[in-house]
Design an enzyme around this catalytic site. Structure first.
Site, mmCIF file in Angstrom:
data_model
loop_
_atom_site.group_PDB
_atom_site.id
_atom_site.type_symbol
_atom_site.label_atom_id
_atom_site.label_comp_id
_atom_site.label_asym_id
_atom_site.label_seq_id
_atom_site.Cartn_x
_atom_site.Cartn_y
_atom_site.Cartn_z
ATOM 1 N N ASP A 52 0.831 -1.199 0.000
ATOM 2 C CA ASP A 52 0.000 0.000 0.000
ATOM 3 C C ASP A 52 0.870 1.255 0.000
ATOM 4 O OD1 ASP A 52 0.899 -0.098 2.611
ATOM 5 O OD2 ASP A 52 -1.095 -0.032 3.531
ATOM 6 N N ASP A 91 -0.455 -6.298 0.437
ATOM 7 C CA ASP A 91 -0.886 -5.606 1.647
ATOM 8 C C ASP A 91 -2.408 -5.557 1.751
ATOM 9 O OD1 ASP A 91 1.341 -4.879 3.127
ATOM 10 O OD2 ASP A 91 1.668 -3.035 2.007
ATOM 11 N N LYS A 121 -0.242 -9.355 3.631
ATOM 12 C CA LYS A 121 0.492 -8.795 4.760
ATOM 13 C C LYS A 121 -0.460 -7.944 5.588
ATOM 14 C CE LYS A 121 3.717 -5.549 4.283
ATOM 15 N NZ LYS A 121 3.154 -4.434 5.094
ATOM 16 N N GLU A 123 -0.779 -5.449 9.042
ATOM 17 C CA GLU A 123 -0.089 -4.668 10.069
ATOM 18 C C GLU A 123 -0.634 -5.019 11.450
ATOM 19 O OE1 GLU A 123 0.156 -0.479 9.452
ATOM 20 O OE2 GLU A 123 0.925 -0.657 7.412
ATOM 21 N N GLU A 186 9.648 -3.208 10.784
ATOM 22 C CA GLU A 186 9.949 -1.911 10.180
ATOM 23 C C GLU A 186 10.427 -0.894 11.207
ATOM 24 O OE1 GLU A 186 8.034 1.530 7.243
ATOM 25 O OE2 GLU A 186 6.875 -0.286 7.701
#
Length: 269
Positions: A52, A91, A121, A123, A186
């Site tokens: 994204d 994402d 993926k 978050e 990250e």
């Protein structure tokens, strides 16, 4: 299919786990369209991420938040068709991974059914464990994402280095226990990334997380010099394609204006 016509084995979750176990570094780059994905796949990149991040590097937004699920599917379909070897991860954009587990499952199903991509993926860490477990149970491979979470920018008050080792290790462990096949880390200190990697058995992929991880991911536009404005400390320019494109366009304009293009050899008679 390789250049000599032989069948190239597809990178899978098992491949990545074996690479982690054998200390074979994993390579991962972003891709948003067919031509770039084709080049990266042929170059031997192990995993392509339809990120994204396109909201910032392709669409020109200030954050990743405006990106929609329909846009992710559009770009993922192109990338999926381009690859023969690389695993392709997509994402889940905001808020597909935040509001309602069923909605996340439906988004993951779209990725697997409507594109040729292989995983999503998501978050988050410990607070996403139930969501990860439900998606994996539904047959959707999930890569977790801990540390700096771009979709959480307004809660965190900006893009900041994440230093809470205990919390981040707990996040990664929870994601692993829920069934995540890998954890992206990250923007954390190298020591924190090392602690996370030591705490889990699944592959860890770092971006701004130092070298004590199972692999690295960067935004392709950053490494090619295509990003305008700010570029993060943790990236590196491996080429200056942006300058080359700008010069080529300027040369084209000059040749058309001067009458030098097209020449007789570039015209039909």
């Amino acid at each position: 299919m390789s250049s000599n016509g032989s069948v190239v084995p597809r990178v899978t979750t098992r491949t990545l786990q074996k690479m982690r176990d054998n200390d074979d570094p994993i390579t991962m780059l972003t891709a948003y369209d067919y031509p770039m994905a084709r080049l990266l796949d042929q170059a031997g990149v192990d995993v392509l991420l339809v990120g994204d991040s396109m909201g910032m590097v392709v669409q020109g937004h200030d954050t990743t938040l405006p990106v929609t699920m329909d846009q992710m599917i559009y770009h993922a379909e192109m990338v999926g068709r381009a690859t023969d070897r690389a695993m392709v991860v997509v994402d889940l954009p905001f808020p597909e991974g935040q509001i309602g587990i069923e909605r996340s499952i439906e988004a993951g199903v779209r990725v697997l059914k409507d594109t040729r991509c292989h995983a999503v993926k998501l978050e988050g860490g410990a607070e996403q464990a139930d969501r990860i477990a439900a998606m994996v149970t539904a047959g959707i491979p999930v890569m977790a994402h801990v540390g700096l979470r771009p979709q959480n920018i307004h809660v965190d008050g900006g893009y900041r280095l994440q230093r809470d080792t205990d919390r981040l290790v707990a996040d990664a462990r929870a994601a692993e226990q829920a069934g995540a096949f890998a954890v992206l880390i990250e923007c954390v200190p190298s020591s924190v990334a090392a602690a996370i990697t030591d705490a889990v058995k699944v592959p860890t992929i770092g971006i701004g997380a130092g070298s004590a991880v199972s692999g690295q991911v960067l935004v392709t536009h950053d490494i090619l010099g295509l990003t305008t404005g700010y570029t993060p400390k943790f990236t590196r320019n491996f080429a200056e394609i942006g300058k080359a494109i700008g010069q080529a366009a300027a040369d084209y304009v000059a040749q058309v204006k001067s009458g030098g293009f097209p020449s007789k050899s570039e015209s039909f008679s």
